[in-house]
Each structure stands twice: as structure tokens, then as C-alpha cells.
Design an enzyme around this catalytic site. Structure first.
Site, PDB file in Angstrom:
ATOM      1  N   ASP A   9       0.686 103.519  68.718  1.00 29.28           N
ATOM      2  CA  ASP A   9       1.579 102.562  69.375  1.00 29.28           C
ATOM      3  C   ASP A   9       2.760 103.327  69.966  1.00 29.28           C
ATOM      4  O   ASP A   9       2.778 104.563  69.959  1.00 29.28           O
ATOM      5  CB  ASP A   9       2.020 101.477  68.386  1.00 29.28           C
ATOM      6  CG  ASP A   9       2.783 102.018  67.177  1.00 29.28           C
ATOM      7  OD1 ASP A   9       3.261 103.186  67.212  1.00 29.28           O
ATOM      8  OD2 ASP A   9       2.905 101.281  66.191  1.00 29.28           O
ATOM      9  N   ALA A  10       3.760 102.613  70.434  1.00 33.61           N
ATOM     10  CA  ALA A  10       4.907 103.245  71.082  1.00 33.61           C
ATOM     11  C   ALA A  10       5.691 104.156  70.146  1.00 33.61           C
ATOM     12  O   ALA A  10       6.381 105.064  70.590  1.00 33.61           O
ATOM     13  CB  ALA A  10       5.838 102.175  71.658  1.00 33.61           C
TER      14      ALA A  10
END
Length: 127
Positions: A9-10
Site C-alpha cells: 500500500d502507500a
């Protein structure tokens, strides 16, 4: 296996759904190591499907880590297989673990069908 940027994810942590892919790939490789290819089984009207899965996310796996999926066949029934899988590092630290129940079905009728004895024997041998 290596954790790729696309797995995260980020924040650089493996996105939770990607653990399912890691475990699926490992079961496919275990079947291959036992001498069975899924496309060949499909041609023989056999398909393995996930019936139930329980996951325990222990610690976050991160971008660029080198990890291994350990896959063990726990039980082989007439039409089901029960696996325990864990994603861990070289030191044995566990990141995620799963209990996975796999069903064998007819590809044509989508009904449960018996797992050939040869498949169960070879999976027990390699797993």
C-alpha cells in the site's frame, strides 16, 4: 519470494489481500512439485477451489523483503484438502499464517468430486 512495490500500500506495507495471492502461488507450486499441473487437471474435469480460509496477520511484511511461504498438507479427505500456510522470513519470524480448506470439484458440473489417490499421495510426499 520478494515483496514487490505492487504488493504494498502507500505506506510500503503488504496490502492485506495480497497475502491470498502469496498463499495461492505457493499451493500451485506445491501441486506442480508433486507432478500435477492445473491445466492438465482441468482437462481431466478436476478443479481445486478454496472452500474456507482463516488468516492471522501477525506482523506487517514490507516492500523488498525476502520471504518464504511454508505450505503443509494437514489432512486429505475424499474431496477436500486442509493446508496450513505461513509467510515467514529466513529467521522464522511469521508475518501471516492461514488455515486453508480446498475442495475438489468437477469443472463441468461444479459438484464435489473425489481427489485421485495419486494426487493425495504426492502432495503428502512433497508437503
Amino acid at each position: 519470494m520478494r515483496v514487490y512495490y505492487s504488493d504494498t500500500d502507500a505506506g510500503g506495507v503488504v496490502y492485506h489481500a495480497n497475502y491470498l495471492n502469496f498463499f495461492e502461488h505457493a499451493r500451485t507450486e506445491m501441486l506442480r512439485k508433486a507432478g500435477f499441473e492445473q491445466d492438465t487437471l482441468l482437462a481431466q474435469d478436476l478443479v481445486f477451489v478454496v472452500r474456507h480460509m482463516s488468516l492471522d496477520f501477525v506482523r506487517p511484511a514490507r516492500f523488498n523483503q525476502s520471504l518464504v511461504v511454508v505450505t503443509e498438507l494437514v489432512k486429505a479427505g475424499a474431496a477436500t484438502l486442509l493446508f496450513q500456510q505461513r509467510l515467514q522470513d529466513a529467521d522464522g519470524d511469521i508475518y501471516c499464517q492461514a488455515d486453508v480448506k480446498i475442495g475438489c470439484i468437477s469443472a463441468q458440473h461444479f459438484q464435489p468430486t473425489r481427489i485421485p489417490q495419486a494426487i493425495k499421495q504426492e502432495l503428502a510426499r512433497v508437503g
